[in-house]
Design a protein around this motif. Structure first.
Motif, PDB file in Angstrom:
ATOM      1  N   ALA A 184       6.207 -32.147 130.073  1.00 50.24           N
ATOM      2  CA  ALA A 184       5.824 -33.507 130.541  1.00 50.24           C
ATOM      3  C   ALA A 184       5.603 -34.008 129.238  1.00 50.24           C
ATOM      4  CB  ALA A 184       4.842 -33.849 131.317  1.00 50.24           C
ATOM      5  N   GLU A 185       5.823 -35.426 128.911  1.00 51.79           N
ATOM      6  CA  GLU A 185       4.974 -36.240 128.021  1.00 51.79           C
ATOM      7  C   GLU A 185       3.737 -35.895 127.449  1.00 51.79           C
ATOM      8  OE1 GLU A 185       5.733 -40.306 128.002  1.00 51.79           O
ATOM      9  OE2 GLU A 185       4.647 -40.833 126.424  1.00 51.79           O
ATOM     10  N   CYS A 186       3.051 -35.822 128.521  1.00 53.43           N
ATOM     11  CA  CYS A 186       1.601 -35.349 128.280  1.00 53.43           C
ATOM     12  C   CYS A 186       1.191 -34.193 127.507  1.00 53.43           C
ATOM     13  CB  CYS A 186       0.951 -35.096 129.914  1.00 53.43           C
ATOM     14  SG  CYS A 186       1.451 -36.318 131.066  1.00 53.43           S
ATOM     15  N   ALA A 187       2.270 -33.275 127.341  1.00 54.81           N
ATOM     16  CA  ALA A 187       1.794 -31.969 126.506  1.00 54.81           C
ATOM     17  C   ALA A 187       1.643 -32.568 125.170  1.00 54.81           C
ATOM     18  CB  ALA A 187       3.238 -31.226 126.696  1.00 54.81           C
ATOM     19  N   SER A 188       2.346 -33.721 124.689  1.00 58.01           N
ATOM     20  CA  SER A 188       1.794 -33.984 123.038  1.00 58.01           C
ATOM     21  C   SER A 188       1.130 -35.211 122.930  1.00 58.01           C
ATOM     22  CB  SER A 188       3.322 -34.084 122.485  1.00 58.01           C
ATOM     23  OG  SER A 188       4.349 -35.155 123.080  1.00 58.01           O
ATOM     24  N   CYS A 189       0.647 -35.703 124.197  1.00 56.04           N
ATOM     25  CA  CYS A 189       0.247 -37.010 124.409  1.00 56.04           C
ATOM     26  C   CYS A 189      -1.564 -36.859 123.903  1.00 56.04           C
ATOM     27  CB  CYS A 189      -0.096 -37.502 125.850  1.00 56.04           C
ATOM     28  SG  CYS A 189      -1.069 -39.172 125.972  1.00 56.04           S
ATOM     29  N   PRO A 190      -2.112 -37.704 123.033  1.00 58.34           N
ATOM     30  CA  PRO A 190      -3.162 -37.614 122.437  1.00 58.34           C
ATOM     31  C   PRO A 190      -4.516 -37.810 123.472  1.00 58.34           C
ATOM     32  CG  PRO A 190      -2.484 -39.534 121.360  1.00 58.34           C
ATOM     33  CD  PRO A 190      -1.262 -38.665 122.247  1.00 58.34           C
ATOM     34  N   TRP A 191      -3.802 -38.373 124.475  1.00 61.67           N
ATOM     35  CA  TRP A 191      -4.832 -38.749 125.702  1.00 61.67           C
ATOM     36  C   TRP A 191      -4.987 -37.727 126.650  1.00 61.67           C
ATOM     37  CZ3 TRP A 191      -7.651 -41.561 122.953  1.00 61.67           C
ATOM     38  CH2 TRP A 191      -6.978 -42.538 121.843  1.00 61.67           C
ATOM     39  N   PHE A 192      -4.227 -36.727 126.653  1.00 60.54           N
ATOM     40  CA  PHE A 192      -4.235 -35.722 127.909  1.00 60.54           C
ATOM     41  C   PHE A 192      -5.171 -35.413 128.230  1.00 60.54           C
ATOM     42  CE2 PHE A 192      -1.844 -31.654 129.411  1.00 60.54           C
ATOM     43  CZ  PHE A 192      -1.843 -32.205 130.634  1.00 60.54           C
ATOM     44  N   HIS A 193      -6.175 -34.884 127.274  1.00 60.87           N
ATOM     45  CA  HIS A 193      -7.480 -34.321 127.517  1.00 60.87           C
ATOM     46  C   HIS A 193      -8.342 -35.137 128.300  1.00 60.87           C
ATOM     47  CE1 HIS A 193     -11.129 -31.760 126.743  1.00 60.87           C
ATOM     48  NE2 HIS A 193     -11.874 -33.130 126.234  1.00 60.87           N
ATOM     49  N   TYR A 194      -8.190 -36.503 128.332  1.00 60.04           N
ATOM     50  CA  TYR A 194      -9.137 -37.630 128.835  1.00 60.04           C
ATOM     51  C   TYR A 194      -8.499 -37.932 130.342  1.00 60.04           C
ATOM     52  CZ  TYR A 194     -11.028 -37.323 124.319  1.00 60.04           C
ATOM     53  OH  TYR A 194     -11.785 -37.016 123.201  1.00 60.04           O
ATOM     54  N   CYS A 195      -7.127 -38.148 130.211  1.00 53.78           N
ATOM     55  CA  CYS A 195      -6.283 -38.563 131.216  1.00 53.78           C
ATOM     56  C   CYS A 195      -5.884 -37.580 132.156  1.00 53.78           C
ATOM     57  CB  CYS A 195      -4.867 -39.078 130.757  1.00 53.78           C
ATOM     58  SG  CYS A 195      -3.695 -39.486 131.771  1.00 53.78           S
ATOM     59  N   ALA A 196      -5.510 -36.340 132.081  1.00 49.73           N
ATOM     60  CA  ALA A 196      -5.178 -35.188 132.980  1.00 49.73           C
ATOM     61  C   ALA A 196      -3.939 -35.539 133.845  1.00 49.73           C
ATOM     62  CB  ALA A 196      -6.294 -35.037 133.843  1.00 49.73           C
ATOM     63  N   GLY A 197      -3.107 -36.400 133.272  1.00 54.75           N
ATOM     64  CA  GLY A 197      -1.784 -36.436 133.509  1.00 54.75           C
ATOM     65  C   GLY A 197      -1.554 -37.592 134.955  1.00 54.75           C
ATOM     66  N   THR A 198      -2.551 -38.321 135.237  1.00 54.74           N
ATOM     67  CA  THR A 198      -2.491 -39.419 136.317  1.00 54.74           C
ATOM     68  C   THR A 198      -2.366 -38.580 137.805  1.00 54.74           C
ATOM     69  OG1 THR A 198      -0.060 -39.507 136.499  1.00 54.74           O
ATOM     70  CG2 THR A 198      -1.136 -40.819 134.865  1.00 54.74           C
ATOM     71  N   CYS A 199      -2.333 -39.499 138.736  1.00 51.66           N
ATOM     72  CA  CYS A 199      -2.463 -39.008 140.190  1.00 51.66           C
ATOM     73  C   CYS A 199      -1.008 -38.242 140.572  1.00 51.66           C
ATOM     74  CB  CYS A 199      -2.664 -40.169 140.883  1.00 51.66           C
ATOM     75  SG  CYS A 199      -2.558 -39.950 143.014  1.00 51.66           S
ATOM     76  N   ARG A 227      -3.542 -46.187 130.716  1.00 56.11           N
ATOM     77  CA  ARG A 227      -4.654 -45.078 129.871  1.00 56.11           C
ATOM     78  C   ARG A 227      -4.053 -45.185 128.585  1.00 56.11           C
ATOM     79  NH1 ARG A 227      -5.514 -40.800 134.738  1.00 56.11           N
ATOM     80  NH2 ARG A 227      -6.235 -42.060 136.101  1.00 56.11           N
ATOM     81  N   LYS A 228      -2.885 -45.296 128.192  1.00 58.41           N
ATOM     82  CA  LYS A 228      -2.549 -45.528 126.773  1.00 58.41           C
ATOM     83  C   LYS A 228      -3.072 -46.740 126.094  1.00 58.41           C
ATOM     84  CE  LYS A 228       1.736 -42.710 126.983  1.00 58.41           C
ATOM     85  NZ  LYS A 228       3.139 -42.908 127.178  1.00 58.41           N
ATOM     86  N   ALA A 229      -3.271 -47.525 126.907  1.00 61.23           N
ATOM     87  CA  ALA A 229      -3.633 -49.099 126.365  1.00 61.23           C
ATOM     88  C   ALA A 229      -5.106 -48.926 126.294  1.00 61.23           C
ATOM     89  CB  ALA A 229      -3.182 -50.118 127.354  1.00 61.23           C
ATOM     90  N   GLU A 272      -0.256 -46.103 135.897  1.00 62.96           N
ATOM     91  CA  GLU A 272      -1.505 -45.466 135.467  1.00 62.96           C
ATOM     92  C   GLU A 272      -1.278 -44.891 133.949  1.00 62.96           C
ATOM     93  OE1 GLU A 272      -5.265 -45.319 135.746  1.00 62.96           O
ATOM     94  OE2 GLU A 272      -4.085 -45.588 137.551  1.00 62.96           O
ATOM     95  N   CYS A 273      -0.105 -44.397 133.697  1.00 61.93           N
ATOM     96  CA  CYS A 273       0.061 -43.677 132.117  1.00 61.93           C
ATOM     97  C   CYS A 273       0.059 -44.893 131.251  1.00 61.93           C
ATOM     98  CB  CYS A 273       1.440 -43.149 132.344  1.00 61.93           C
ATOM     99  SG  CYS A 273       1.706 -42.584 130.773  1.00 61.93           S
ATOM    100  N   SER A 274       0.669 -45.975 131.516  1.00 57.57           N
ATOM    101  CA  SER A 274       0.731 -47.109 130.682  1.00 57.57           C
ATOM    102  C   SER A 274      -0.976 -47.707 130.603  1.00 57.57           C
ATOM    103  CB  SER A 274       1.638 -48.286 131.269  1.00 57.57           C
ATOM    104  OG  SER A 274       2.942 -47.901 131.386  1.00 57.57           O
TER     105      SER A 274
HETATM  106  S1  SF4 Z   1      -1.442 -41.244 129.105  1.00 48.92           S
HETATM  107 FE1  SF4 Z   1      -1.876 -39.623 130.710  1.00 48.92          FE
HETATM  108  S2  SF4 Z   1      -0.032 -39.658 131.966  1.00 48.92           S
HETATM  109 FE2  SF4 Z   1       0.456 -40.846 129.972  1.00 48.92          FE
HETATM  110  S3  SF4 Z   1       1.656 -39.341 128.755  1.00 48.92           S
HETATM  111 FE3  SF4 Z   1      -0.659 -39.543 128.278  1.00 48.92          FE
HETATM  112  S4  SF4 Z   1      -1.681 -37.732 129.427  1.00 48.92           S
HETATM  113 FE4  SF4 Z   1       0.538 -38.115 130.333  1.00 48.92          FE
END
Ligand code: SF4
Ligand code: SF4
Length: 442
Positions: free
Chosen positions: A369-384, A406-408, A402-404
């Protein structure tokens, strides 16, 4: 010469320390280099406990059970995700859930039981029987149980409130704002708005309604541009705990695309809320959507099942559905969430084809997933996962909305925490009762 040597030494120490610090930040997913973080490399498993994949073969034994006492409800909210014509006639009795409760009590010292529906207080007698049974079963094993209920509030009276308080049952209710907003979607079977009943409860049981109930607002196109008005309305009533939940096209709202809220309007509201929390204006008012994100920033412990990796569905969390199926979560009735029937052993249901398929989402998030390289994955955990299924029909997806959001939100959270004048940290600590902080009047 000496100066040069000391300077060079200091420089090399600083460089070594800097390198070590940078490496640790990178491995923890806190530092992005070339669009990647340590959590997208193999190191993530060793370095970030919150993102370790968990065994698909042997998932944790659940300790939280959500009981759908009935599929029926005396109201007919236009967006009810739970409504299904067949399930509306179904209900559960103690005998249906007793074996699951016993299995959980055999494996855990603390159970969480959530009474849900439809409207669970339509089955108050069964609710009392299940609560009493659970308390006894836990006492026999030296365990404890915590109870909560999600209700529309229409059956709350002296007797029910007294029972709920006597057993420390936490109460959640839904309200979508003042009558002109609430009554567009939260209606009874005759199409009448329900806010009159809600406001009456505040008149008759003001203390209970203010301090013992947490509120959820479903965000739709109806109220997304007016969420500040909703928050002010609740604060004026004296409400102390609030959460917003984004509308889903499920149940009665399966085809109600006109209710989908505007993403940018919601993000704007979240950013304004963050500012209200950071400025001290919302001290004493727990806005749980912000607090839950901050939980993940301030701790690697993941107490919220929806913000942990992988999420609690079918793992720590199970649902006894009114039609006697065992489900991984109640946030969707998609067939992939049905992992067995209430007569099954829990471990058997968890290892069913559906149970395993849900667990396998974690590998997809970590690797593809895009999450694998997303800097916020540690906090977000990939949404519901349930919302992902509703939108995309597969668990190998994220909830785009939810992804959008959290990125904001996350960059602004960190910017705020780095700002010495921000009171966001104080807001968090005081809301979580870790330190008393005085409110600021705005
Ligand atoms: S914000 Fe969360 S759901 Fe979106 S790409 Fe990053 S880790 Fe994945
Ligand atoms: S499926 Fe969604 S609602 Fe259910 S536990 Fe997972 S994150 Fe939470």
């Amino acid at each position: 010469m000496v100066e040069t040597t000391v300077g060079a030494l200091l420089q090399s120490v600083a460089a070594a320390e800097l390198k070590e610090t940078a490496t640790r930040l990178y491995n923890a997913g806190l530092l992005e280099v070339g669009g990647a973080t340590g959590i997208s490399s193999d190191m993530r498993v060793a370095q970030t406990p919150a993102l370790q994949p968990v065994s698909v073969e042997k998932p944790p034994f659940p300790s939280t059970l959500l009981i759908k006492l009935t599929g029926a409800c005396n109201w007919a909210c236009t967006y009810c995700y739970d409504y299904d014509r067949k399930r509306f006639r179904e209900s559960l009795e103690l005998g249906d859930v007793a074996p699951i409760i016993e299995q959980m009590a055999n494996n855990h010292k603390h159970l969480n039981i959530i009474f849900h529906g439809g409207e669970p207080l339509l089955r108050f007698k069964e609710l009392k029987a299940i609560l009493s049974f659970t308390t006894e079963v836990c006492a026999e094993r030296g365990a404890t149980a915590r109870f909560s209920i999600q209700t529309n509030g229409s059956f709350l009276d002296e007797e029910v409130i007294s029972f709920l308080q006597q057993h420390s049952v936490e109460v959640g209710m839904s309200i979508d704002g003042p009558s002109e907003l609430n009554d567009k979607n939260r209606i009874d079977h005759l199409g009448r708005g329900t806010s009159v009943q809600f406001e009456k409860l505040f008149e008759v049981f003001p203390d209970f309604m203010r301090s013992r109930v947490g509120y959820i607002t479903t965000v739709t196109s109806t109220n997304v541009h007016k969420l500040s008005q909703v928050a002010n309305y609740l604060r004026t009533l004296g409400v102390v705990s609030w959460k917003t939940a984004i509308f889903d096209m499920e149940g009665r709202a399966r085809n109600a695309s006109q209710l989908i809220p505007d993403l940018n309007a919601y993000i704007e509201f979240m950013l304004e809320s963050l500012e209200d929390c950071a400025s001290g204006r919302w001290f004493g008012f727990k806005y749980n959507n912000i607090l839950e994100l901050l939980d993940n920033v301030f701790s690697v412990r993941r107490s919220n099942m929806c913000l942990k990796f992988p999420c609690g569905a079918g793992r720590e969390f199970l649902v006894a559905a009114a039609d006697k199926t065992m489900m991984a979560c109640d946030a969707t009735y998609h067939p992939s969430f049905v992992i067995g029937t209430l007569g099954d052993e829990i471990a058997t249901a968890q290892s069913s084809a559906n149970g395993r398929a849900l667990s396998e989402r974690q590998d997809w998030l970590l690797n593809e997933a895009e999450c694998a390289s997303c800097p916020w994955f540690h906090y977000c955990a990939g949404t519901c996962m349930a919302k992902a299924v509703i939108q995309h029909g597969t668990v190998k997806a994220v909830d785009d909305f939810e992804c959008s959001v959290r990125k904001a939100i996350f960059p602004v959270v960190f910017e705020s925490l780095a700002n010495p004048t921000s009171r966001l940290r104080d807001y968090y600590l005081s809301s979580r009762r870790r330190s008393p902080v005085k409110a600021v009047t705005a």
